[in-house]
Design an enzyme around this catalytic site. Structure first.
Site, PDB file in Angstrom:
ATOM      1  N   ASP A  51     -11.011 110.236 -13.409  1.00 27.43           N
ATOM      2  CA  ASP A  51     -10.877 111.604 -12.897  1.00 27.43           C
ATOM      3  C   ASP A  51      -9.474 112.171 -13.078  1.00 27.43           C
ATOM      4  OD1 ASP A  51     -13.478 112.016 -12.157  1.00 27.43           O
ATOM      5  OD2 ASP A  51     -13.200 111.432 -10.070  1.00 27.43           O
ATOM      6  N   ARG A  81      -9.426 107.218  -6.605  1.00 31.77           N
ATOM      7  CA  ARG A  81      -8.472 108.120  -7.247  1.00 31.77           C
ATOM      8  C   ARG A  81      -7.023 107.886  -6.796  1.00 31.77           C
ATOM      9  NH1 ARG A  81     -10.224 114.228  -7.932  1.00 31.77           N
ATOM     10  NH2 ARG A  81      -8.601 113.947  -9.526  1.00 31.77           N
ATOM     11  N   ARG A 128     -12.041 116.659   2.222  1.00 33.81           N
ATOM     12  CA  ARG A 128     -11.015 115.816   1.603  1.00 33.81           C
ATOM     13  C   ARG A 128      -9.691 115.908   2.366  1.00 33.81           C
ATOM     14  NH1 ARG A 128     -12.229 114.481  -3.845  1.00 33.81           N
ATOM     15  NH2 ARG A 128     -14.479 114.160  -3.993  1.00 33.81           N
ATOM     16  N   HIS A 153     -13.898 120.981  -2.245  1.00 35.27           N
ATOM     17  CA  HIS A 153     -12.508 121.397  -2.407  1.00 35.27           C
ATOM     18  C   HIS A 153     -12.432 122.915  -2.343  1.00 35.27           C
ATOM     19  CE1 HIS A 153     -10.645 117.707  -4.685  1.00 35.27           C
ATOM     20  NE2 HIS A 153     -10.376 117.669  -3.400  1.00 35.27           N
ATOM     21  N   CYS A 167      -9.921 122.762 -11.957  1.00 38.29           N
ATOM     22  CA  CYS A 167      -9.710 121.338 -11.707  1.00 38.29           C
ATOM     23  C   CYS A 167      -8.886 120.684 -12.820  1.00 38.29           C
ATOM     24  CB  CYS A 167     -11.055 120.622 -11.574  1.00 38.29           C
ATOM     25  SG  CYS A 167     -11.899 120.923 -10.011  1.00 38.29           S
TER      26      CYS A 167
END
Length: 265
Positions: free
Chosen positions: A57, A82, A130, A159, A255
């Site tokens: 990612d 991540r 998150r 997000h 992103c």
């Protein structure tokens, strides 16, 4: 930006990810290069972060840090898959002595521009899936900008950058999808941004709000046709981009793009 050399859907940490639906690496690279080339064609400088093996990612560079006035607040990821991306991003900033003199490792969980959106007046900050609300206080103290906390309630929009985009930071102009937010946060957005462009559920569902604007050109997924038409009516120039391989991991244009905001002149 970070090339998708190791990009794949190897795990599931949001509702869009399904390892049973593999990514086509060649198509993903073509789509990423097209986005990079569009930025350059518009006159923007694109800095490249080298991808690291084992971090599929990492292509989603927006999550690596938040840069405001040349000051860098690193990320601290909620998911262990991540976590190693954060030091890789900070190492890139530390290797550049010019322009990034104040670099901070965060104490609290924040996923950078995934949940932070910058306008001239506010630092909009998402929470609920998150980033920790404690990170909002940390960002306010570090950047010296008022932070507006916004509660995300739909797991598809995990997000802030999947539910809201800044169109013109100098003019405090944004677009967002109301259905992604709690009732109180919708009221806050309506009060602060009464002229905001409201996206439909259909355009939000194809990542139409995971967009990047330079104040005139708005790069967004080409599937968000209704949003593109509304942007034209407001005087913007929407540029549809094919990012379908990245949609499989829950990301799109924004992103893949960290914005490097230099110190004020």
């Amino acid at each position: 930006m970070c090339p998708p050399a190791h990009f794949r859907v190897a795990y599931c940490i949001n509702p869009w990810m399904d390892p049973r639906k593999p990514v086509d690496p060649a198509i993903a690279l073509f789509q990423w290069e097209d986005l990079r080339d569009r930025y350059r064609a518009l006159g923007h400088t694109v800095e490249i972060l080298d991808p690291e093996p084992g971090l599929p990612d990492m292509v989603f560079a927006a999550n690596g840090a938040t840069v405001v006035d040349g000051r860098v607040l690193g990320a601290k990821f909620a998911n262990p898959e991540r976590a190693a991306e954060a030091p890789a991003h900070l190492a890139w900033f530390r290797a550049r002595a010019v322009g990034f003199a104040d670099i901070r490792e965060p104490e609290h969980v924040n996923e950078a521009e995934g949940d932070f959106a910058v306008t001239s007046s506010w630092l909009l900050a998402g929470q609920g899936f998150r980033s920790s609300p404690l990170a909002h206080d940390e960002a306010q103290e570090f950047f010296g900008r008022p932070v507006i906390s916004l509660e995300l309630t739909d797991p598809r929009y995990y997000h802030l950058d999947t539910a809201l985009a800044v169109l013109d930071d100098a003019a405090d102009e944004i677009m967002y999808y109301p259905g992604a937010f709690s009732p109180g946060s919708r009221q806050v957005l309506a009060r602060l941004f009464p002229d905001a462009l409201l996206a439909t559920a259909e355009d939000a569902a194809v990542f139409g709000l995971n967009a990047v604007s330079d104040g005139l050109h708005v790069l967004l997924p080409r599937e968000a046709a209704g949003l593109a038409a509304a942007l034209r009516e407001r005087g913007y120039e929407p540029l549809g981009v094919d990012m379908t391989e990245f949609h499989k991991a829950g990301g799109s244009v924004k992103c893949c793009t960290m914005e490097l905001r230099p110190p004020a002149a």
